[in-house]
Design a protein around this motif. Structure first.
Motif, PDB file in Angstrom:
ATOM      1  N   UNK A  73     -19.003 -39.250  61.017  1.00  0.00           N
ATOM      2  CA  UNK A  73     -18.227 -38.360  61.865  1.00  0.00           C
ATOM      3  C   UNK A  73     -19.204 -37.723  62.836  1.00  0.00           C
ATOM      4  N   UNK A  74     -18.888 -37.814  64.120  1.00  0.00           N
ATOM      5  CA  UNK A  74     -19.785 -37.313  65.169  1.00  0.00           C
ATOM      6  C   UNK A  74     -19.218 -36.023  65.754  1.00  0.00           C
ATOM      7  N   UNK A  75     -19.907 -34.919  65.509  1.00  0.00           N
ATOM      8  CA  UNK A  75     -19.489 -33.618  66.034  1.00  0.00           C
ATOM      9  C   UNK A  75     -20.149 -33.420  67.383  1.00  0.00           C
ATOM     10  N   UNK A  76     -19.320 -33.445  68.423  1.00  0.00           N
ATOM     11  CA  UNK A  76     -19.858 -33.498  69.782  1.00  0.00           C
ATOM     12  C   UNK A  76     -19.211 -32.512  70.747  1.00  0.00           C
ATOM     13  N   UNK A  77     -18.386 -31.581  70.223  1.00  0.00           N
ATOM     14  CA  UNK A  77     -17.681 -30.656  71.119  1.00  0.00           C
ATOM     15  C   UNK A  77     -17.690 -29.236  70.560  1.00  0.00           C
ATOM     16  N   UNK A  78     -18.588 -28.377  71.064  1.00  0.00           N
ATOM     17  CA  UNK A  78     -18.503 -26.969  70.669  1.00  0.00           C
ATOM     18  C   UNK A  78     -17.297 -26.329  71.368  1.00  0.00           C
ATOM     19  N   UNK A  79     -16.664 -25.381  70.686  1.00  0.00           N
ATOM     20  CA  UNK A  79     -15.468 -24.765  71.273  1.00  0.00           C
ATOM     21  C   UNK A  79     -15.255 -23.373  70.705  1.00  0.00           C
ATOM     22  N   UNK A  80     -14.562 -22.559  71.502  1.00  0.00           N
ATOM     23  CA  UNK A  80     -14.059 -21.276  71.030  1.00  0.00           C
ATOM     24  C   UNK A  80     -12.551 -21.421  70.881  1.00  0.00           C
ATOM     25  N   UNK A  81     -12.067 -21.222  69.681  1.00  0.00           N
ATOM     26  CA  UNK A  81     -10.642 -21.324  69.405  1.00  0.00           C
ATOM     27  C   UNK A  81     -10.014 -19.940  69.416  1.00  0.00           C
ATOM     28  N   UNK A  82      -8.691 -19.948  69.296  1.00  0.00           N
ATOM     29  CA  UNK A  82      -7.932 -18.688  69.238  1.00  0.00           C
ATOM     30  C   UNK A  82      -8.502 -17.785  68.129  1.00  0.00           C
ATOM     31  N   UNK A  83      -8.285 -16.534  68.285  1.00  0.00           N
ATOM     32  CA  UNK A  83      -8.731 -15.509  67.339  1.00  0.00           C
ATOM     33  C   UNK A  83     -10.237 -15.516  67.116  1.00  0.00           C
ATOM     34  N   UNK A  84     -10.994 -15.938  68.127  1.00  0.00           N
ATOM     35  CA  UNK A  84     -12.440 -15.797  68.078  1.00  0.00           C
ATOM     36  C   UNK A  84     -13.182 -16.731  67.153  1.00  0.00           C
ATOM     37  N   UNK A  85     -12.626 -17.895  66.868  1.00  0.00           N
ATOM     38  CA  UNK A  85     -13.340 -18.857  66.028  1.00  0.00           C
ATOM     39  C   UNK A  85     -14.285 -19.700  66.882  1.00  0.00           C
ATOM     40  N   UNK A  86     -15.550 -19.738  66.503  1.00  0.00           N
ATOM     41  CA  UNK A  86     -16.524 -20.633  67.136  1.00  0.00           C
ATOM     42  C   UNK A  86     -16.643 -21.853  66.234  1.00  0.00           C
ATOM     43  N   UNK A  87     -16.382 -23.028  66.788  1.00  0.00           N
ATOM     44  CA  UNK A  87     -16.361 -24.258  65.990  1.00  0.00           C
ATOM     45  C   UNK A  87     -17.153 -25.356  66.680  1.00  0.00           C
ATOM     46  N   UNK A  88     -17.487 -26.351  65.884  1.00  0.00           N
ATOM     47  CA  UNK A  88     -18.036 -27.596  66.395  1.00  0.00           C
ATOM     48  C   UNK A  88     -17.056 -28.683  65.964  1.00  0.00           C
ATOM     49  N   UNK A  89     -16.472 -29.360  66.954  1.00  0.00           N
ATOM     50  CA  UNK A  89     -15.427 -30.346  66.703  1.00  0.00           C
ATOM     51  C   UNK A  89     -15.955 -31.776  66.819  1.00  0.00           C
ATOM     52  N   UNK A  90     -15.262 -32.664  66.132  1.00  0.00           N
ATOM     53  CA  UNK A  90     -15.450 -34.099  66.328  1.00  0.00           C
ATOM     54  C   UNK A  90     -14.303 -34.553  67.231  1.00  0.00           C
TER      55      UNK A  90
END
Length: 170
Positions: A73-90
Motif C-alpha cells: 500500500x503506497x501512502x502518497x497523499x497528505x491531507x487535512x480532513x474535516x474536524x481537523x484530522x491530519x492524515x496520510x492517504x493511499x
C-alpha cells in the motif's frame, strides 16, 4: 453490566513502516495545541467493530480469520480532513486490500456489526485538532508491505491508546 471492549480490525505497521511514517510526520508543520498520534498508535482501520462484551471476543476473534494475499500500500497523499484530522492517504486501493476489506465485512455483518457505508479510504491518522497544520510539499511516499492484519482494542488510555489482541496472517 459485563465489561465491553471497543474493537476494530486494522493493518498494523512493522518497525520499518513506522519509521517511514515518522519521517513523513516530521515534515509537517504542526500548530500549537494539535494532538499528534504517537508512532505506536499508527494503523489503518479496516473495520470499526465497536463495543463487544468481553466474553464474546474469542468467538468474534475466531470468526474474522479470513486469510489474505500480501500487498503493498503506497501512502502518497497528505491531507487535512474535516474536524481537523491530519492524515496520510493511499490514493490507490490494491485489489488484495479491497478483497480483504470485503471478506471481513462479509463475516462481520452476520455478527450484527454495522459496516461503514462510505467507500473505504485507507489512511493513517497523524493528528487531531490540526486544522492549521501544513503538510510537506515534497516527501517520499510511504511504502507499506502488508502480510497481516490485527484485531485491536481501544484502551481509553492516552499513553497506550490501542492494544493488539490477535494477529492474522504473516
Amino acid at each position: 453490566m459485563p465489561p465491553r471492549l471497543r474493537l476494530f480490525l486494522a493493518l498494523w505497521p512493522d518497525a520499518a513502516t513506522r519509521q517511514q511514517l515518522a519521517d513523513h510526520a516530521a515534515g509537517w508543520t504542526w500548530p500549537p495545541g494539535c494532538a499528534r498520534y504517537a508512532p505506536p498508535d499508527w494503523h489503518v482501520t479496516l473495520h470499526f467493530i465497536g463495543p463487544v462484551p468481553a466474553a464474546q471476543v474469542p468467538v468474534l476473534a475466531a470468526g474474522v480469520d479470513v486469510g489474505m494475499e500480501p500487498f503493498t500500500l503506497r501512502f502518497d497523499q497528505p491531507a487535512l480532513w474535516h474536524r481537523g484530522l491530519a492524515v496520510l492517504e493511499a490514493t490507490r486501493l490494491p485489489l488484495p486490500l479491497r478483497q480483504l476489506h470485503d471478506r471481513l465485512a462479509g463475516v462481520l455483518r452476520p455478527q450484527g456489526v454495522a459496516i461503514e457505508a462510505r467507500p473505504f479510504r485507507p489512511h493513517v491518522t497523524l493528528a487531531r485538532h490540526a486544522d492549521a497544520a501544513r503538510a510537506p510539499t515534497a516527501f517520499q511516499p510511504v511504502e507499506w508491505r502488508a502480510d497481516s492484519y490485527v484485531l485491536a482494542v481501544s484502551t481509553g488510555d492516552g499513553a497506550a491508546r490501542y492494544q493488539v489482541l490477535r494477529r492474522y496472517g504473516g
